[in-house]
Design a protein around this motif. Structure first.
Motif, PDB file in Angstrom:
ATOM      1  N   LEU A 263       0.975  -1.281   0.374  1.00  0.00           N
ATOM      2  CA  LEU A 263      -0.007  -0.048   0.230  1.00  0.00           C
ATOM      3  C   LEU A 263       0.977   1.197  -0.073  1.00  0.00           C
ATOM      4  O   LEU A 263       0.584   3.112   0.392  1.00  0.00           O
ATOM      5  CB  LEU A 263      -0.808  -0.140   1.422  1.00  0.00           C
ATOM      6  CG  LEU A 263      -1.794  -0.895   1.335  1.00  0.00           C
ATOM      7  CD1 LEU A 263      -2.497  -1.028   2.204  1.00  0.00           C
ATOM      8  CD2 LEU A 263      -3.287  -0.550   0.257  1.00  0.00           C
ATOM      9  N   ALA A 264       2.050   1.329  -0.780  1.00  0.00           N
ATOM     10  CA  ALA A 264       3.181   2.328  -0.974  1.00  0.00           C
ATOM     11  C   ALA A 264       2.230   2.782  -2.093  1.00  0.00           C
ATOM     12  O   ALA A 264       2.114   2.794  -2.718  1.00  0.00           O
ATOM     13  CB  ALA A 264       4.139   2.159  -1.434  1.00  0.00           C
ATOM     14  N   ARG A 265       2.564   4.416  -2.178  1.00  0.00           N
ATOM     15  CA  ARG A 265       1.756   5.375  -2.684  1.00  0.00           C
ATOM     16  C   ARG A 265       2.263   6.907  -2.889  1.00  0.00           C
ATOM     17  O   ARG A 265       2.959   7.793  -1.655  1.00  0.00           O
ATOM     18  CB  ARG A 265       0.254   6.170  -2.167  1.00  0.00           C
ATOM     19  CG  ARG A 265       0.056   6.598  -1.122  1.00  0.00           C
ATOM     20  CD  ARG A 265      -1.436   6.741  -0.245  1.00  0.00           C
ATOM     21  NE  ARG A 265      -1.711   7.216   1.061  1.00  0.00           N
ATOM     22  CZ  ARG A 265      -2.455   7.280   1.093  1.00  0.00           C
ATOM     23  NH1 ARG A 265      -3.145   8.291   0.219  1.00  0.00           N
ATOM     24  NH2 ARG A 265      -2.544   8.250   2.615  1.00  0.00           N
ATOM     25  N   PRO A 266       2.351   7.845  -4.393  1.00  0.00           N
ATOM     26  CA  PRO A 266       3.023   8.746  -4.001  1.00  0.00           C
ATOM     27  C   PRO A 266       2.076  10.378  -3.533  1.00  0.00           C
ATOM     28  O   PRO A 266       1.052   9.291  -3.255  1.00  0.00           O
ATOM     29  CB  PRO A 266       3.393   9.038  -6.030  1.00  0.00           C
ATOM     30  CG  PRO A 266       1.660   8.310  -5.811  1.00  0.00           C
ATOM     31  CD  PRO A 266       1.670   6.874  -5.362  1.00  0.00           C
ATOM     32  N   LEU A 267       3.114  11.125  -3.393  1.00  0.00           N
ATOM     33  CA  LEU A 267       2.385  11.884  -2.211  1.00  0.00           C
ATOM     34  C   LEU A 267       2.783  13.707  -3.456  1.00  0.00           C
ATOM     35  O   LEU A 267       4.057  13.752  -3.712  1.00  0.00           O
ATOM     36  CB  LEU A 267       2.952  12.465  -1.371  1.00  0.00           C
ATOM     37  CG  LEU A 267       3.054  11.197  -0.421  1.00  0.00           C
ATOM     38  CD1 LEU A 267       3.382  11.491   1.548  1.00  0.00           C
ATOM     39  CD2 LEU A 267       1.371  11.013   0.205  1.00  0.00           C
ATOM     40  N   PHE A 268       2.073  14.421  -3.667  1.00  0.00           N
ATOM     41  CA  PHE A 268       2.297  15.043  -3.756  1.00  0.00           C
ATOM     42  C   PHE A 268       1.702  16.970  -3.800  1.00  0.00           C
ATOM     43  O   PHE A 268       1.055  16.491  -2.713  1.00  0.00           O
ATOM     44  CB  PHE A 268       1.016  15.235  -5.488  1.00  0.00           C
ATOM     45  CG  PHE A 268       1.628  14.346  -6.331  1.00  0.00           C
ATOM     46  CD1 PHE A 268       2.330  13.945  -7.502  1.00  0.00           C
ATOM     47  CD2 PHE A 268       0.433  13.026  -5.699  1.00  0.00           C
ATOM     48  CE1 PHE A 268       2.582  12.582  -8.176  1.00  0.00           C
ATOM     49  CE2 PHE A 268       0.564  11.684  -6.537  1.00  0.00           C
ATOM     50  CZ  PHE A 268       1.677  12.010  -8.084  1.00  0.00           C
ATOM     51  N   ILE A 269       2.164  18.406  -3.825  1.00  0.00           N
ATOM     52  CA  ILE A 269       1.831  19.664  -4.118  1.00  0.00           C
ATOM     53  C   ILE A 269       1.483  19.592  -5.249  1.00  0.00           C
ATOM     54  O   ILE A 269       1.924  20.079  -6.541  1.00  0.00           O
ATOM     55  CB  ILE A 269       2.948  20.290  -3.775  1.00  0.00           C
ATOM     56  CG1 ILE A 269       3.681  20.438  -3.897  1.00  0.00           C
ATOM     57  CG2 ILE A 269       2.918  19.704  -1.406  1.00  0.00           C
ATOM     58  CD1 ILE A 269       5.249  21.520  -3.668  1.00  0.00           C
ATOM     59  N   TYR A 270       0.472  20.637  -5.385  1.00  0.00           N
ATOM     60  CA  TYR A 270      -0.093  21.177  -6.646  1.00  0.00           C
ATOM     61  C   TYR A 270       0.059  22.996  -6.630  1.00  0.00           C
ATOM     62  O   TYR A 270      -0.650  22.829  -5.451  1.00  0.00           O
ATOM     63  CB  TYR A 270      -1.428  21.234  -7.372  1.00  0.00           C
ATOM     64  CG  TYR A 270      -1.086  18.992  -7.535  1.00  0.00           C
ATOM     65  CD1 TYR A 270      -1.620  19.366  -9.081  1.00  0.00           C
ATOM     66  CD2 TYR A 270      -1.186  18.179  -7.144  1.00  0.00           C
ATOM     67  CE1 TYR A 270      -1.317  17.845  -9.794  1.00  0.00           C
ATOM     68  CE2 TYR A 270      -1.568  17.278  -7.058  1.00  0.00           C
ATOM     69  CZ  TYR A 270      -1.858  17.166  -8.690  1.00  0.00           C
ATOM     70  OH  TYR A 270      -1.209  15.581  -8.682  1.00  0.00           O
ATOM     71  N   VAL A 271       0.554  23.619  -7.714  1.00  0.00           N
ATOM     72  CA  VAL A 271       1.077  25.000  -7.096  1.00  0.00           C
ATOM     73  C   VAL A 271       0.716  25.579  -8.568  1.00  0.00           C
ATOM     74  O   VAL A 271       0.436  25.034  -9.794  1.00  0.00           O
ATOM     75  CB  VAL A 271       2.706  25.319  -7.169  1.00  0.00           C
ATOM     76  CG1 VAL A 271       3.045  26.913  -7.169  1.00  0.00           C
ATOM     77  CG2 VAL A 271       3.307  24.444  -6.047  1.00  0.00           C
ATOM     78  N   ASN A 272       0.053  26.812  -8.130  1.00  0.00           N
ATOM     79  CA  ASN A 272      -0.916  27.714  -9.369  1.00  0.00           C
ATOM     80  C   ASN A 272      -0.013  28.117  -9.880  1.00  0.00           C
ATOM     81  O   ASN A 272       1.039  28.822  -9.088  1.00  0.00           O
ATOM     82  CB  ASN A 272      -1.747  28.793  -8.592  1.00  0.00           C
ATOM     83  CG  ASN A 272      -3.078  29.150  -9.562  1.00  0.00           C
ATOM     84  OD1 ASN A 272      -2.089  29.360 -10.866  1.00  0.00           O
ATOM     85  ND2 ASN A 272      -3.784  30.331  -9.420  1.00  0.00           N
TER      86      ASN A 272
END
Length: 327
Positions: A263-272
């Motif tokens: 159950l490993a998964r990626p993490l993100f930030i989204y920048v305007n």
């Protein structure tokens, strides 16, 4: 003759003192520049409760260099952050524990918001039980589907209905709401259908509420991000997850990094992208991406990105700044 020598000697000493003072003043100016005291403003962030601890820690370190910048970070769930804050243009950054959906991307662009995606780490989604639970110690995806699938509302209410060897006691379930990226990942990768989930559980965007509920109830189960479990190992227990090879794998930074944990998964930030025109946002994003390998991500309880991924993030930021005429 003697007097002129004395005068020359004094002038040399005065000159040395003046040069020393100038050097100190220049050093002070450089120090102030390094600390970023000349930058002020606000950076607004909402989104994933899973990514929240990373962003909050980055904000705390950033403020040591830029004390005049206010970084506000809200934990709203990935979907809630996109829908209520980022897409309408009310925030500069959205934390996300899943990739942005095409529908969200289309809606953002309609509103003049161009999201820039940056991968900031990896999580090991963790299923937790009470420390007194000595039966659900290793769970297969089949077990999890039985417990959490949409059909379980009617058919699975007691532990013994999952496995006849387990206690004939009523299960109490806690997890994130449908606004959460953790919910999205779990339904898609465990249940096998995006959004499919039993309805009769206690849903919340407060991960600490899940921790507290499971900690006080031996018949409870929940799921959340690894960092919250590691922070509360003395209160709850992590169930191991059975891999395709049939091995029971415990969630950890190491098993997430190696890919052993299912159950490993990626993490993100989204920048305007437009928000990068603001100096405070620009410097914060740059600081965030430059410090992904500084130990902050690991200290929080997540798996850091590779050096290559870090460089890819910084290259993407640099290209965006050039497009905006800022580099």
């Amino acid at each position: 003759m003697y007097i002129s020598q004395i005068i020359r000697s004094c002038m040399k000493k005065v000159l040395m003192v003046l040069l020393t003072l100038v050097a100190l003043l220049l050093a002070g100016c450089q120090s102030n520049e390094g600390q970023g005291k000349e930058i002020s403003g606000e950076v607004k962030v909402a989104g994933s409760s899973t990514v929240y601890p990373i962003t909050a820690a980055m904000a705390e370190e950033f403020n040591k260099l830029y004390p005049e910048v206010v970084v506000s970070v809200q934990s709203t769930g990935t979907g809630g952050g996109f829908r209520n804050f980022f897409i309408p243009g009310l925030t500069d950054i959205n934390d996300a524990s899943r990739p942005i959906k095409q529908s969200e991307l289309d809606e953002a662009r309609k509103n003049g918001v161009e999201p820039l995606e940056f991968l900031v780490g990896y999580d090991a989604l963790t299923v937790i039980v009470n420390p007194e639970n000595d039966w659900a110690e290793c769970l297969s995806f089949d077990d999890l589907r039985k417990i959490w699938g949409p059909d379980a509302t009617e058919s699975i209410t007691r532990w013994s209905q999952v496995n006849p060897e387990w206690p004939d006691e009523e299960m109490h379930l806690y997890g994130p709401t449908s606004a959460s990226g953790t919910f999205d990942f779990f339904t898609e990768h465990v249940i096998g259908e995006s959004g499919a989930h039993r309805q009769d559980y206690h849903g919340t965007e407060e991960d600490n509420t899940i921790i507290q509920a499971v900690a006080r109830d031996k018949d409870a189960m929940g799921y959340l991000g690894l960092a919250y479990y590691l922070e509360n190992k003395d209160k709850v227990k992590a169930a191991k997850i059975k891999s395709e090879q049939g091995e029971c794998v415990e969630p950890s930074i190491e098993t997430g990094q190696s890919g052993e944990y299912p159950l490993a998964r990626p993490l993100f930030i989204y920048v305007n992208k437009e928000s990068l025109k603001k100096p405070a946002v620009r410097e914060f994003v740059k600081f965030y991406l430059e410090n992904l390998d500084s130990g902050i991500v690991e200290e929080i309880g997540y798996v850091p990105v590779s050096k290559d991924q870090k460089e890819e993030n910084l290259k993407k930021l640099s290209e965006a700044l050039k497009d905006l005429g800022l580099e």
